[in-house]
Design an enzyme around this catalytic site. Structure first.
Site, short mmCIF file in Angstrom:
data_model
loop_
_atom_site.label_atom_id
_atom_site.label_comp_id
_atom_site.label_asym_id
_atom_site.label_seq_id
_atom_site.Cartn_x
_atom_site.Cartn_y
_atom_site.Cartn_z
N GLU A 259 0.85 -1.19 0.00
CA GLU A 259 0.00 0.00 0.00
C GLU A 259 0.89 1.24 0.00
OE1 GLU A 259 -3.09 0.11 2.98
OE2 GLU A 259 -2.94 2.31 3.18
N GLU A 264 -2.46 11.44 3.39
CA GLU A 264 -3.58 11.30 4.30
C GLU A 264 -3.48 12.38 5.36
OE1 GLU A 264 -3.72 7.45 6.10
OE2 GLU A 264 -1.56 7.34 6.41
#
Length: 375
Positions: A259, A264
């Site tokens: 990932e 974020e």
């Protein structure tokens, strides 16, 4: 009548008096409009339209062929000439409304094109458009979404993850509180921007709704540069993310698929944007991460970027690097990044990263101007 003038043909004073009387009579009782001077009327241009062709633009080369050439066509009614401005350049006059221009600044840049339409009496109207044009080698561009068509995101490029019931599929493994939908209330393209909106509302057993888009099954890639120009939501509990997952997740699972968290952000830590790597050797609360602080992350657009090669990942915001991942011992546990990944965009609420949700939260939106992938 003939007899009268014949008898009086030598009486000049009398004839003169008669003609003067006739002239005065006509002047006194005639139409005054004969003496009125008509002012020229102003001519106002109308229906101005501008079309712009980026030379070489197609599905593989969304910003043109690298020549920097654009072709502009302007049309308008009641117009004798046009004026074109390319960015801050001097206005160029043109009679036909057709003009070609070449940009020379290297890279992919946004340019404001303004056109003016002039009438015969000097009146003018104007309009403008913004275009993104590439100058230089364009052979590496593989995929992009400029979000230029209003309505739902392009079904040719995006799928959705939809929650199918709460609480099981609201949490998505991270104890999140939102229900993901594909409603226009939660995800829409407007005025050249993709908007993903998290809302406080009772829906299908959840107290919040949002959206999650992904290119799985439509586009994936290995290595390259990913650039996203975005403005982030705010509010305690918001958790926007721009990230990727390995396309082999269905066969090897997570985190073996790898990932890449390009960006974020947690509204409870307003302004701190983070990038992270999740691998079999470090995942969840991974120690492979870096961040930087932006004071205007929710009021201004910034460019979030990762440069992915076979050796390393380099993360930056507005070209300011904040994290570099290049493990010295590369193996399937530390580097599952020699296989394709697909893109994901979402705004979660709460969860292990977002934290407690502000009770006063109503709604907030992540706006994305574009996503560009080059290899």
């Amino acid at each position: 009548m003939y007899f009268m003038f014949k008898k009086l043909k030598y009486s000049t004073p009398l004839i003169t008096s008669i003609f003067c009387a006739l002239i005065l009579s006509c002047s006194a009782g005639g139409d005054d409009s004969i003496a009125t001077i008509t002012e020229p009327q102003e001519v106002i241009p109308s229906n101005l339209a501008l079309t712009i062709e980026i030379v070489g633009k197609d599905a593989n080369y969304p910003f043109g062929d690298g020549s920097g050439v654009i072709k502009c066509t302007a049309t308008a009614a009641n117009t004798i000439k046009y004026g074109f401005k390319f960015g801050n350049d001097t206005e160029q006059e043109n009679i036909t409304g057709n003009i070609q221009h070449t940009f020379t600044t290297k890279g992919t840049n946004d340019y404001l094109i303004t056109v003016f339409a002039y009438s015969s009496t000097g009146n003018v109207i104007s309009t403008f458009k913004t275009v993104s044009v590439m100058v230089g080698n364009q052979s590496g561009v593989t995929w992009a979404d400029e979000f230029n068509t209003d309505g739902p995101p392009s079904p040719a490029k995006w799928n959705y993850d939809i929650s199918n019931g709460c609480p099981n599929l609201c949490g998505w493994g991270n104890n999140e509180a939102q229900y993901y939908t594909n409603r226009l209330d939660n995800v829409i393209v407007e005025n050249g921007v993709l908007k993903i909106t998290a809302k406080k509302e009772n829906y299908q057993g959840a107290q919040y709704t949002s959206a999650k888009l992904l290119t799985k099954g439509k586009f994936d890639f290995k290595y390259g540069i990913i650039e996203i120009r975005a403005k982030l939501p705010s509010g305690g509990g918001t958790w926007p993310a721009i990230w990727t997952l390995g396309s082999n997740i269905t066969s090897v699972g997570w985190p073996a698929c790898g990932e890449i968290d390009i960006m974020e952000h947690a509204g409870n830590r307003q302004g701190t944007v983070q990038s992270a790597m999740h691998t079999p050797s470090s995942y969840g609360n991974t120690f492979n991460k870096g961040s930087q602080i932006l004071s205007n992350v929710s009021t201004e657009f910034h460019i979030y970027k990762v440069e992915w090669t076979s050796e390393e990942m380099v993360f930056s915001v507005d070209n300011i690097e904040h994290y570099r991942y290049n493990p010295s011992n590369k193996n399937s546990s530390t580097w599952p990044y020699d296989a394709n990944q697909y893109l994901i965009l979402n705004v979660a609420m709460g969860g292990s990263f977002g934290g407690a949700i502000d009770s006063n939260f109503i709604e907030s939106t992540m706006e994305i101007d574009y996503i560009r992938v080059s290899q």
